[in-house]
Scaffold this active site. Sequence first.
Site, PDB file in Angstrom:
ATOM      1  CG  ASN A 222      -5.279   3.579   8.240  1.00  0.00           C
ATOM      2  OD1 ASN A 222      -5.348   2.629   7.475  1.00  0.00           O
ATOM      3  ND2 ASN A 222      -4.833   4.765   7.873  1.00  0.00           N
TER       4      ASN A 222
ATOM      5  NE  ARG B  62      -3.273   2.596   2.565  1.00  0.00           N
ATOM      6  CZ  ARG B  62      -3.214   3.459   3.588  1.00  0.00           C
ATOM      7  NH1 ARG B  62      -2.617   3.119   4.723  1.00  0.00           N
ATOM      8  NH2 ARG B  62      -3.764   4.641   3.492  1.00  0.00           N
TER       9      ARG B  62
ATOM     10  CD  GLU C 229      -5.035   7.589   9.829  1.00  0.00           C
ATOM     11  OE1 GLU C 229      -4.639   8.656  10.334  1.00  0.00           O
ATOM     12  OE2 GLU C 229      -4.663   6.476  10.222  1.00  0.00           O
TER      13      GLU C 229
ATOM     14  CD  GLU D  13      -1.715   4.140   8.015  1.00  0.00           C
ATOM     15  OE1 GLU D  13      -1.490   4.619   9.149  1.00  0.00           O
ATOM     16  OE2 GLU D  13      -1.871   4.844   6.996  1.00  0.00           O
TER      17      GLU D  13
ATOM     18  CG  HIS E  90      -1.187   8.957   3.345  1.00  0.00           C
ATOM     19  ND1 HIS E  90      -1.337   7.622   3.597  1.00  0.00           N
ATOM     20  CD2 HIS E  90      -0.826   9.507   4.529  1.00  0.00           C
ATOM     21  CE1 HIS E  90      -1.065   7.354   4.880  1.00  0.00           C
ATOM     22  NE2 HIS E  90      -0.748   8.502   5.465  1.00  0.00           N
TER      23      HIS E  90
ATOM     24  CE1 TYR F  21      -0.205   3.390  13.522  1.00  0.00           C
ATOM     25  CE2 TYR F  21      -2.197   4.156  12.438  1.00  0.00           C
ATOM     26  CZ  TYR F  21      -0.866   3.798  12.379  1.00  0.00           C
ATOM     27  OH  TYR F  21      -0.203   3.830  11.186  1.00  0.00           O
TER      28      TYR F  21
HETATM   29  C1  PNW Z   1      -1.501   7.632  10.709  1.00  0.00           C
HETATM   30  N1  PNW Z   1      -3.562   9.863  16.413  1.00  0.00           N
HETATM   31  O1  PNW Z   1      -1.611   8.870  11.341  1.00  0.00           O
HETATM   32  C2  PNW Z   1      -1.115   7.974   9.276  1.00  0.00           C
HETATM   33  O2  PNW Z   1      -1.969   7.422   8.304  1.00  0.00           O
HETATM   34  C3  PNW Z   1       0.309   7.689   8.966  1.00  0.00           C
HETATM   35  O3  PNW Z   1       0.705   8.492   7.889  1.00  0.00           O
HETATM   36  C4  PNW Z   1       1.165   7.905  10.197  1.00  0.00           C
HETATM   37  O4  PNW Z   1       2.536   7.863   9.952  1.00  0.00           O
HETATM   38  C5  PNW Z   1       0.766   6.844  11.206  1.00  0.00           C
HETATM   39  O5  PNW Z   1      -0.628   6.839  11.431  1.00  0.00           O
HETATM   40  C6  PNW Z   1       1.469   6.964  12.553  1.00  0.00           C
HETATM   41  O6  PNW Z   1       1.137   8.161  13.182  1.00  0.00           O
HETATM   42  C7  PNW Z   1      -2.075   9.046  12.614  1.00  0.00           C
HETATM   43  O7  PNW Z   1      -3.186  10.902  17.036  1.00  0.00           O
HETATM   44  C8  PNW Z   1      -1.702  10.213  13.278  1.00  0.00           C
HETATM   45  O8  PNW Z   1      -4.389   9.060  16.954  1.00  0.00           O
HETATM   46  C9  PNW Z   1      -2.188  10.483  14.533  1.00  0.00           C
HETATM   47  C10 PNW Z   1      -3.074   9.592  15.144  1.00  0.00           C
HETATM   48  C11 PNW Z   1      -3.448   8.420  14.470  1.00  0.00           C
HETATM   49  C12 PNW Z   1      -2.943   8.158  13.230  1.00  0.00           C
END
Ligand code: PNW
Length: 463
Positions: free
Chosen positions: A307, A83, A173, A369, A127, A309
Amino acid sequence: APTGAGADCTHFPANFMWGAATSSYQIEGAAEIDGRKPSIWDTFARTPGKVHNGDTGDVAIDHYHRFREDVKLMADLGVKHYRFSIAWPRVIPDGRGALNAKGVDFYKRLLDALQEHGIEPAVTLYHWDLPQTLQDEYRGWEDRRIVDDFTAYAEAMGKALGDRVPRWFTLNEVSTFAMIGYGVGYPGHHAPGVELPDRAALHRGIFHAVLAHGRGVQALRATCKADAQIGIAENYHAYAPIIETEEHIAAAHRAFALDEANASIIMPILTGRYNPEWVEKMNGAAPQATDAELKDIGTPIDILGFNCYHGGYAQAADNAAGFDVVPTPRAFPRMNISWLTVTPEAIYWGIRQIADVAGQPDLPIVISENGCADAAEANSAGLVRDIDRIMYLRQYLGYVQRAVREGYSIAGYFPWSLADNFEWAEGYAKRFGMVHVDFETQKRTPKLSYHWFQEVIRQRRVV
Ligand code: PNW
Protein backbone atom coordinates in the site's frame (compact mmCIF):
# COMPACT_ATOMS: atom_id res chain seq x y z
CA ALA A 1 9.46 -13.98 -13.74
CA PRO A 2 8.69 -10.32 -13.24
CA THR A 3 7.77 -9.30 -16.76
CA GLY A 4 5.17 -11.17 -18.77
CA ALA A 5 4.62 -11.44 -22.48
CA GLY A 6 4.14 -8.12 -24.18
CA ALA A 7 6.14 -5.99 -21.77
CA ASP A 8 8.46 -3.49 -23.41
CA CYS A 9 9.81 -0.07 -22.55
CA THR A 10 6.44 1.58 -22.18
CA HIS A 11 3.82 -1.15 -21.87
CA PHE A 12 2.76 -3.24 -18.92
CA PRO A 13 2.83 -7.01 -19.49
CA ALA A 14 -0.34 -8.66 -20.75
CA ASN A 15 -0.72 -10.63 -17.51
CA PHE A 16 -0.31 -7.56 -15.26
CA MET A 17 -3.15 -7.48 -12.71
CA TRP A 18 -5.30 -4.36 -12.86
CA GLY A 19 -7.67 -4.05 -9.94
CA ALA A 20 -9.71 -1.88 -7.63
CA ALA A 21 -9.65 -1.86 -3.83
CA THR A 22 -12.06 -1.24 -0.94
CA SER A 23 -12.58 -2.37 2.66
CA SER A 24 -15.61 -3.60 4.57
CA TYR A 25 -16.22 -0.92 7.19
CA GLN A 26 -15.58 1.86 4.70
CA ILE A 27 -18.25 0.73 2.21
CA GLU A 28 -20.67 -1.91 3.47
CA GLY A 29 -22.97 -0.13 5.91
CA ALA A 30 -25.65 -2.58 7.13
CA ALA A 31 -24.01 -2.34 10.53
CA GLU A 32 -26.77 -4.15 12.38
CA ILE A 33 -28.14 -6.39 9.66
CA ASP A 34 -28.12 -10.20 9.40
CA GLY A 35 -26.42 -10.74 12.74
CA ARG A 36 -23.42 -8.44 12.42
CA LYS A 37 -22.17 -7.19 15.78
CA PRO A 38 -20.16 -4.01 16.41
CA SER A 39 -16.50 -3.65 15.60
CA ILE A 40 -14.10 -1.28 17.35
CA TRP A 41 -14.75 1.18 14.51
CA ASP A 42 -18.51 1.23 15.21
CA THR A 43 -17.77 2.02 18.85
CA PHE A 44 -15.12 4.60 18.02
CA ALA A 45 -17.19 6.38 15.37
CA ARG A 46 -20.20 6.50 17.70
CA THR A 47 -18.09 8.16 20.40
CA PRO A 48 -18.58 11.93 20.12
CA GLY A 49 -15.52 13.84 19.00
CA LYS A 50 -13.62 10.92 17.47
CA VAL A 51 -14.64 11.16 13.80
CA HIS A 52 -15.09 14.32 11.74
CA ASN A 53 -18.68 15.57 11.78
CA GLY A 54 -19.81 12.59 13.90
CA ASP A 55 -19.83 10.41 10.77
CA THR A 56 -20.11 6.62 11.15
CA GLY A 57 -20.04 3.58 8.87
CA ASP A 58 -23.65 2.67 9.77
CA VAL A 59 -24.74 3.18 6.15
CA ALA A 60 -21.46 4.09 4.38
CA ILE A 61 -22.09 3.58 0.65
CA ASP A 62 -24.59 0.81 1.34
CA HIS A 63 -22.48 -1.65 -0.61
CA TYR A 64 -24.12 -4.49 1.35
CA HIS A 65 -27.25 -3.85 -0.68
CA ARG A 66 -25.72 -2.31 -3.80
CA PHE A 67 -22.78 -4.65 -4.44
CA ARG A 68 -24.15 -5.75 -7.82
CA GLU A 69 -24.08 -2.18 -9.08
CA ASP A 70 -20.53 -1.78 -7.73
CA VAL A 71 -19.36 -4.98 -9.42
CA LYS A 72 -20.86 -3.70 -12.67
CA LEU A 73 -18.89 -0.46 -12.27
CA MET A 74 -15.71 -2.54 -11.94
CA ALA A 75 -16.56 -4.63 -14.98
CA ASP A 76 -17.10 -1.46 -17.04
CA LEU A 77 -13.84 -0.06 -15.70
CA GLY A 78 -12.10 -3.10 -17.13
CA VAL A 79 -10.45 -4.42 -13.98
CA LYS A 80 -10.07 -8.19 -13.69
CA HIS A 81 -9.25 -8.10 -9.96
CA TYR A 82 -11.02 -6.76 -6.90
CA ARG A 83 -9.50 -6.40 -3.44
CA PHE A 84 -12.09 -6.23 -0.66
CA SER A 85 -12.12 -7.20 3.00
CA ILE A 86 -14.31 -9.45 5.10
CA ALA A 87 -15.89 -7.87 8.17
CA TRP A 88 -14.83 -10.23 10.96
CA PRO A 89 -17.81 -9.23 13.20
CA ARG A 90 -20.19 -10.00 10.32
CA VAL A 91 -19.00 -13.59 9.89
CA ILE A 92 -18.00 -14.33 13.53
CA PRO A 93 -19.93 -11.71 15.49
CA ASP A 94 -18.10 -12.20 18.80
CA GLY A 95 -14.71 -12.72 17.18
CA ARG A 96 -14.58 -16.37 18.14
CA GLY A 97 -17.03 -19.23 18.07
CA ALA A 98 -19.77 -20.09 15.64
CA LEU A 99 -19.94 -18.74 12.10
CA ASN A 100 -22.84 -16.46 11.24
CA ALA A 101 -24.16 -18.12 8.08
CA LYS A 102 -26.02 -14.99 6.95
CA GLY A 103 -22.83 -12.97 7.12
CA VAL A 104 -20.86 -15.56 5.16
CA ASP A 105 -23.68 -15.69 2.58
CA PHE A 106 -23.18 -12.02 1.79
CA TYR A 107 -19.60 -12.71 0.72
CA LYS A 108 -20.75 -15.73 -1.30
CA ARG A 109 -23.23 -13.53 -3.17
CA LEU A 110 -20.44 -11.03 -3.80
CA LEU A 111 -18.13 -13.80 -5.07
CA ASP A 112 -20.92 -15.00 -7.39
CA ALA A 113 -21.38 -11.50 -8.82
CA LEU A 114 -17.62 -11.13 -9.38
CA GLN A 115 -17.44 -14.51 -11.07
CA GLU A 116 -20.27 -13.58 -13.45
CA HIS A 117 -18.13 -10.66 -14.63
CA GLY A 118 -14.84 -12.56 -14.73
CA ILE A 119 -13.33 -10.58 -11.86
CA GLU A 120 -10.99 -12.43 -9.48
CA PRO A 121 -11.27 -11.67 -5.76
CA ALA A 122 -8.32 -10.74 -3.55
CA VAL A 123 -9.59 -10.96 0.01
CA THR A 124 -8.21 -9.15 3.05
CA LEU A 125 -9.16 -10.80 6.33
CA TYR A 126 -8.57 -7.82 8.59
CA HIS A 127 -9.00 -4.24 7.49
CA TRP A 128 -9.30 -2.79 11.00
CA ASP A 129 -12.87 -3.78 12.00
CA LEU A 130 -11.95 -5.88 15.04
CA PRO A 131 -14.96 -7.46 16.80
CA GLN A 132 -15.73 -5.24 19.78
CA THR A 133 -16.18 -8.32 21.96
CA LEU A 134 -12.44 -9.08 21.66
CA GLN A 135 -11.57 -5.51 22.58
CA ASP A 136 -13.87 -5.71 25.63
CA GLU A 137 -12.64 -9.14 26.71
CA TYR A 138 -8.90 -8.68 26.49
CA ARG A 139 -8.04 -5.38 24.77
CA GLY A 140 -7.66 -6.84 21.27
CA TRP A 141 -4.17 -6.57 19.80
CA GLU A 142 -2.66 -5.77 23.20
CA ASP A 143 -3.25 -9.35 24.30
CA ARG A 144 -1.64 -12.56 23.13
CA ARG A 145 -5.05 -14.27 22.86
CA ILE A 146 -5.68 -12.32 19.65
CA VAL A 147 -3.20 -14.60 17.85
CA ASP A 148 -5.30 -17.74 18.35
CA ASP A 149 -8.57 -15.97 17.64
CA PHE A 150 -7.27 -14.48 14.38
CA THR A 151 -5.83 -17.85 13.33
CA ALA A 152 -9.17 -19.57 13.96
CA TYR A 153 -10.92 -16.85 11.94
CA ALA A 154 -8.46 -17.35 9.05
CA GLU A 155 -9.04 -21.08 9.14
CA ALA A 156 -12.83 -20.62 9.17
CA MET A 157 -12.67 -18.30 6.15
CA GLY A 158 -10.32 -20.67 4.33
CA LYS A 159 -12.80 -23.48 4.87
CA ALA A 160 -15.84 -21.39 3.91
CA LEU A 161 -14.44 -19.57 0.86
CA GLY A 162 -11.05 -21.12 0.11
CA ASP A 163 -12.28 -23.02 -2.94
CA ARG A 164 -13.25 -19.72 -4.62
CA VAL A 165 -10.60 -17.19 -3.60
CA PRO A 166 -7.23 -17.28 -5.38
CA ARG A 167 -5.56 -14.45 -3.41
CA TRP A 168 -5.56 -13.57 0.27
CA PHE A 169 -4.10 -10.87 2.45
CA THR A 170 -4.09 -11.56 6.18
CA LEU A 171 -3.86 -8.03 7.62
CA ASN A 172 -4.10 -4.55 6.16
CA GLU A 173 -1.45 -2.04 7.26
CA VAL A 174 -0.28 -3.22 10.65
CA SER A 175 1.79 -0.05 10.89
CA THR A 176 -1.29 2.16 10.47
CA PHE A 177 -3.70 0.35 12.77
CA ALA A 178 -1.02 -0.03 15.43
CA MET A 179 0.68 3.34 15.25
CA ILE A 180 -2.47 5.41 14.63
CA GLY A 181 -4.97 3.28 16.61
CA TYR A 182 -2.77 3.48 19.67
CA GLY A 183 -0.84 6.48 20.89
CA VAL A 184 2.16 6.37 23.19
CA GLY A 185 1.33 8.92 25.89
CA TYR A 186 -1.78 10.21 24.07
CA PRO A 187 -4.89 8.48 22.70
CA GLY A 188 -4.68 7.12 19.17
CA HIS A 189 -6.83 8.86 16.58
CA HIS A 190 -8.05 5.66 14.93
CA ALA A 191 -9.98 2.90 16.74
CA PRO A 192 -9.62 1.72 19.43
CA GLY A 193 -8.21 5.14 20.38
CA VAL A 194 -6.12 3.70 23.19
CA GLU A 195 -3.28 5.48 24.97
CA LEU A 196 -0.33 3.17 25.62
CA PRO A 197 2.17 3.78 28.42
CA ASP A 198 5.34 3.23 26.36
CA ARG A 199 6.89 1.96 23.13
CA ALA A 200 7.40 -1.52 24.59
CA ALA A 201 3.60 -1.84 24.83
CA LEU A 202 3.25 -0.70 21.21
CA HIS A 203 5.78 -3.30 20.06
CA ARG A 204 4.05 -6.02 22.05
CA GLY A 205 0.87 -5.27 20.08
CA ILE A 206 2.73 -5.22 16.77
CA PHE A 207 4.38 -8.51 17.70
CA HIS A 208 0.95 -10.09 18.25
CA ALA A 209 -0.10 -8.80 14.82
CA VAL A 210 2.89 -10.19 12.90
CA LEU A 211 2.59 -13.51 14.72
CA ALA A 212 -1.15 -13.61 13.94
CA HIS A 213 -0.25 -12.90 10.30
CA GLY A 214 2.22 -15.83 10.13
CA ARG A 215 -0.15 -18.29 11.81
CA GLY A 216 -2.96 -16.94 9.60
CA VAL A 217 -0.89 -17.71 6.48
CA GLN A 218 -0.45 -21.27 7.74
CA ALA A 219 -4.18 -21.63 8.44
CA LEU A 220 -5.09 -20.37 4.96
CA ARG A 221 -2.44 -22.60 3.37
CA ALA A 222 -4.00 -25.61 5.07
CA THR A 223 -7.55 -24.80 3.96
CA CYS A 224 -7.33 -23.05 0.56
CA LYS A 225 -6.59 -24.23 -2.95
CA ALA A 226 -3.02 -25.45 -3.41
CA ASP A 227 -2.17 -22.60 -5.80
CA ALA A 228 -3.71 -19.82 -3.70
CA GLN A 229 -1.42 -16.80 -3.27
CA ILE A 230 -1.30 -15.74 0.37
CA GLY A 231 0.36 -12.67 1.84
CA ILE A 232 -0.15 -9.38 3.66
CA ALA A 233 -1.02 -5.83 2.55
CA GLU A 234 1.32 -3.46 4.32
CA ASN A 235 2.15 0.21 3.88
CA TYR A 236 5.77 -0.30 4.74
CA HIS A 237 7.76 2.90 4.54
CA ALA A 238 9.79 3.42 1.37
CA TYR A 239 12.73 5.79 1.14
CA ALA A 240 13.98 7.38 -2.07
CA PRO A 241 17.59 8.54 -2.35
CA ILE A 242 17.78 12.33 -2.68
CA ILE A 243 19.95 11.81 -5.77
CA GLU A 244 20.53 8.49 -7.50
CA THR A 245 24.11 7.82 -6.56
CA GLU A 246 25.51 4.73 -4.87
CA GLU A 247 25.99 6.47 -1.54
CA HIS A 248 22.50 7.97 -1.34
CA ILE A 249 20.91 4.71 -2.51
CA ALA A 250 22.75 2.94 0.30
CA ALA A 251 21.49 5.63 2.70
CA ALA A 252 17.90 5.09 1.53
CA HIS A 253 18.29 1.33 1.97
CA ARG A 254 19.53 1.83 5.53
CA ALA A 255 16.70 4.26 6.28
CA PHE A 256 14.31 1.56 5.04
CA ALA A 257 15.87 -1.19 7.16
CA LEU A 258 15.96 0.87 10.37
CA ASP A 259 12.55 2.56 10.03
CA GLU A 260 10.59 1.63 13.17
CA ALA A 261 7.54 0.32 11.27
CA ASN A 262 9.57 -1.65 8.71
CA ALA A 263 11.95 -3.13 11.28
CA SER A 264 9.06 -4.36 13.43
CA ILE A 265 6.68 -5.55 10.68
CA ILE A 266 7.74 -6.21 7.09
CA MET A 267 11.37 -7.11 7.80
CA PRO A 268 10.64 -9.86 10.38
CA ILE A 269 7.82 -11.13 8.13
CA LEU A 270 10.14 -11.39 5.12
CA THR A 271 13.34 -12.43 6.90
CA GLY A 272 12.17 -14.28 10.04
CA ARG A 273 14.38 -12.15 12.26
CA TYR A 274 14.65 -8.73 13.89
CA ASN A 275 17.61 -6.61 12.82
CA PRO A 276 19.96 -6.57 15.85
CA GLU A 277 20.98 -2.99 15.04
CA TRP A 278 17.34 -1.89 15.34
CA VAL A 279 16.78 -3.93 18.50
CA GLU A 280 19.77 -2.19 20.06
CA LYS A 281 18.49 1.21 18.97
CA MET A 282 15.08 0.51 20.56
CA ASN A 283 16.72 0.26 23.95
CA GLY A 284 14.54 -2.45 25.48
CA ALA A 285 11.29 -1.64 23.63
CA ALA A 286 11.76 -4.20 20.83
CA PRO A 287 9.80 -7.45 21.19
CA GLN A 288 11.34 -10.63 22.56
CA ALA A 289 10.60 -13.59 20.32
CA THR A 290 11.49 -17.27 20.59
CA ASP A 291 12.97 -19.10 17.60
CA ALA A 292 9.66 -20.90 17.05
CA GLU A 293 7.77 -17.59 17.01
CA LEU A 294 10.26 -16.07 14.57
CA LYS A 295 9.77 -19.04 12.29
CA ASP A 296 5.99 -18.52 12.37
CA ILE A 297 6.28 -14.77 11.76
CA GLY A 298 8.54 -15.53 8.79
CA THR A 299 6.21 -18.14 7.27
CA PRO A 300 6.88 -17.84 3.52
CA ILE A 301 4.32 -15.79 1.62
CA ASP A 302 3.45 -15.96 -2.10
CA ILE A 303 2.45 -12.37 -2.69
CA LEU A 304 3.14 -9.03 -1.03
CA GLY A 305 0.62 -6.20 -1.09
CA PHE A 306 2.34 -2.82 -1.03
CA ASN A 307 0.00 0.00 0.00
CA CYS A 308 1.83 3.10 -1.17
CA TYR A 309 0.75 6.67 -0.62
CA HIS A 310 3.93 8.55 0.17
CA GLY A 311 7.53 8.00 1.20
CA GLY A 312 10.59 9.67 2.64
CA TYR A 313 13.83 10.95 1.12
CA ALA A 314 17.18 9.85 2.53
CA GLN A 315 20.62 11.37 2.20
CA ALA A 316 24.00 9.88 3.03
CA ALA A 317 25.40 11.55 6.16
CA ASP A 318 28.47 11.56 8.31
CA ASN A 319 26.65 10.52 11.46
CA ALA A 320 26.45 7.28 13.43
CA ALA A 321 23.49 6.00 11.39
CA GLY A 322 25.11 6.89 8.06
CA PHE A 323 22.00 8.65 6.78
CA ASP A 324 19.58 11.48 7.35
CA VAL A 325 15.90 11.54 6.50
CA VAL A 326 15.34 14.84 4.71
CA PRO A 327 12.32 16.72 6.09
CA THR A 328 9.67 17.57 3.53
CA PRO A 329 9.77 21.29 2.80
CA ARG A 330 6.75 23.33 3.84
CA ALA A 331 5.65 24.06 0.28
CA PHE A 332 6.08 20.51 -0.99
CA PRO A 333 3.06 19.41 -3.10
CA ARG A 334 0.31 17.67 -1.18
CA MET A 335 -3.03 16.16 -2.09
CA ASN A 336 -6.31 17.01 -0.38
CA ILE A 337 -5.54 15.32 2.94
CA SER A 338 -2.98 16.68 5.35
CA TRP A 339 -0.52 13.77 5.48
CA LEU A 340 -0.32 13.08 1.75
CA THR A 341 2.79 14.55 0.14
CA VAL A 342 3.32 13.75 -3.53
CA THR A 343 6.37 11.48 -3.56
CA PRO A 344 5.94 9.17 -6.55
CA GLU A 345 9.52 7.83 -6.44
CA ALA A 346 8.51 6.04 -3.23
CA ILE A 347 6.52 3.44 -5.17
CA TYR A 348 9.58 2.46 -7.23
CA TRP A 349 11.99 2.42 -4.29
CA GLY A 350 9.48 0.54 -2.16
CA ILE A 351 9.36 -2.23 -4.77
CA ARG A 352 13.14 -2.22 -5.09
CA GLN A 353 13.77 -2.23 -1.32
CA ILE A 354 11.88 -5.52 -0.98
CA ALA A 355 14.33 -7.00 -3.48
CA ASP A 356 17.51 -5.27 -2.33
CA VAL A 357 17.03 -4.85 1.43
CA ALA A 358 14.55 -7.56 2.44
CA GLY A 359 16.30 -10.00 0.08
CA GLN A 360 13.17 -11.11 -1.79
CA PRO A 361 13.82 -10.29 -5.48
CA ASP A 362 11.33 -12.88 -6.77
CA LEU A 363 8.41 -12.28 -4.41
CA PRO A 364 5.48 -11.04 -6.53
CA ILE A 365 4.43 -7.60 -5.32
CA VAL A 366 1.12 -5.97 -6.11
CA ILE A 367 0.39 -2.35 -5.35
CA SER A 368 -2.60 -3.18 -3.17
CA GLU A 369 -3.40 0.52 -2.62
CA ASN A 370 -2.30 3.81 -4.16
CA GLY A 371 -4.45 6.90 -4.33
CA CYS A 372 -5.39 10.28 -2.96
CA ALA A 373 -8.25 12.47 -1.82
CA ASP A 374 -9.32 14.91 -4.52
CA ALA A 375 -10.60 18.47 -4.31
CA ALA A 376 -12.23 18.42 -7.73
CA GLU A 377 -15.41 20.03 -8.95
CA ALA A 378 -18.05 18.66 -11.26
CA ASN A 379 -18.71 20.35 -14.60
CA SER A 380 -22.20 21.38 -15.71
CA ALA A 381 -22.84 17.85 -16.94
CA GLY A 382 -22.03 16.46 -13.47
CA LEU A 383 -18.66 14.96 -14.42
CA VAL A 384 -16.20 15.28 -11.50
CA ARG A 385 -13.03 16.45 -13.21
CA ASP A 386 -10.47 15.08 -10.75
CA ILE A 387 -7.40 15.91 -12.73
CA ASP A 388 -5.62 16.18 -9.37
CA ARG A 389 -6.11 12.43 -8.90
CA ILE A 390 -5.10 11.71 -12.50
CA MET A 391 -1.91 13.73 -12.03
CA TYR A 392 -1.12 11.86 -8.83
CA LEU A 393 -1.86 8.36 -10.16
CA ARG A 394 -0.10 9.03 -13.46
CA GLN A 395 3.11 9.95 -11.70
CA TYR A 396 3.06 6.97 -9.34
CA LEU A 397 2.12 4.57 -12.13
CA GLY A 398 5.02 5.89 -14.18
CA TYR A 399 7.34 4.78 -11.40
CA VAL A 400 5.62 1.37 -11.25
CA GLN A 401 6.30 1.13 -14.98
CA ARG A 402 9.96 1.87 -14.33
CA ALA A 403 10.06 -1.08 -11.91
CA VAL A 404 8.47 -3.30 -14.58
CA ARG A 405 10.98 -2.09 -17.17
CA GLU A 406 13.92 -2.84 -14.88
CA GLY A 407 12.64 -6.36 -14.24
CA TYR A 408 11.48 -6.04 -10.64
CA SER A 409 8.85 -8.50 -9.51
CA ILE A 410 5.82 -6.25 -9.74
CA ALA A 411 2.62 -8.06 -10.73
CA GLY A 412 -0.34 -5.71 -10.31
CA TYR A 413 -1.83 -2.34 -9.42
CA PHE A 414 -4.98 -1.70 -7.36
CA PRO A 415 -5.81 2.01 -6.93
CA TRP A 416 -7.48 3.09 -3.70
CA SER A 417 -10.37 3.34 -4.06
CA LEU A 418 -13.11 2.17 -6.38
CA ALA A 419 -15.58 4.68 -4.94
CA ASP A 420 -15.77 7.48 -2.36
CA ASN A 421 -16.27 5.98 1.10
CA PHE A 422 -15.86 6.38 4.87
CA GLU A 423 -12.33 7.74 5.24
CA TRP A 424 -11.81 6.75 8.90
CA ALA A 425 -11.26 9.73 11.22
CA GLU A 426 -12.03 12.08 8.30
CA GLY A 427 -15.50 10.58 7.89
CA TYR A 428 -17.06 11.35 4.51
CA ALA A 429 -15.19 14.64 4.10
CA LYS A 430 -12.28 13.12 2.16
CA ARG A 431 -13.00 11.42 -1.13
CA PHE A 432 -10.59 8.75 -2.44
CA GLY A 433 -12.85 7.26 -5.12
CA MET A 434 -12.60 6.96 -8.90
CA VAL A 435 -16.38 6.88 -8.68
CA HIS A 436 -18.21 9.76 -7.01
CA VAL A 437 -20.85 8.83 -4.46
CA ASP A 438 -23.63 11.16 -3.39
CA PHE A 439 -23.87 10.16 0.27
CA GLU A 440 -27.52 11.33 0.46
CA THR A 441 -28.91 9.49 -2.55
CA GLN A 442 -26.18 6.82 -2.90
CA LYS A 443 -25.95 7.67 -6.59
CA ARG A 444 -22.65 6.52 -8.14
CA THR A 445 -21.08 8.58 -10.95
CA PRO A 446 -17.71 7.73 -12.51
CA LYS A 447 -15.19 10.59 -12.22
CA LEU A 448 -12.74 11.59 -14.93
CA SER A 449 -10.06 9.41 -13.23
CA TYR A 450 -12.28 6.36 -13.78
CA HIS A 451 -12.19 7.03 -17.53
CA TRP A 452 -8.46 7.63 -17.34
CA PHE A 453 -7.85 4.32 -15.58
CA GLN A 454 -10.09 2.54 -18.10
CA GLU A 455 -7.77 3.78 -20.83
CA VAL A 456 -4.62 2.79 -18.90
CA ILE A 457 -5.97 -0.75 -18.70
CA ARG A 458 -7.01 -0.79 -22.35
CA GLN A 459 -3.66 0.48 -23.64
CA ARG A 460 -1.53 -1.15 -20.89
CA ARG A 461 0.55 1.99 -20.48
CA VAL A 462 0.52 5.28 -18.58
CA VAL A 463 -1.76 7.52 -20.63
C1 PNW B 1 -4.93 3.44 4.13
N1 PNW B 1 -1.00 7.85 6.75
O1 PNW B 1 -4.83 4.12 5.34
C2 PNW B 1 -6.02 2.40 4.38
O2 PNW B 1 -5.63 1.08 4.10
C3 PNW B 1 -7.31 2.73 3.72
O3 PNW B 1 -8.34 2.07 4.40
C4 PNW B 1 -7.50 4.23 3.68
O4 PNW B 1 -8.78 4.63 3.27
C5 PNW B 1 -6.44 4.79 2.75
O5 PNW B 1 -5.15 4.36 3.12
C6 PNW B 1 -6.43 6.31 2.65
O6 PNW B 1 -6.13 6.88 3.88
C7 PNW B 1 -3.87 5.06 5.62
O7 PNW B 1 -1.27 8.72 7.63
C8 PNW B 1 -4.15 5.98 6.63
O8 PNW B 1 0.15 7.84 6.19
C9 PNW B 1 -3.20 6.90 7.00
C10 PNW B 1 -1.95 6.91 6.37
C11 PNW B 1 -1.68 5.98 5.36
C12 PNW B 1 -2.64 5.08 4.99
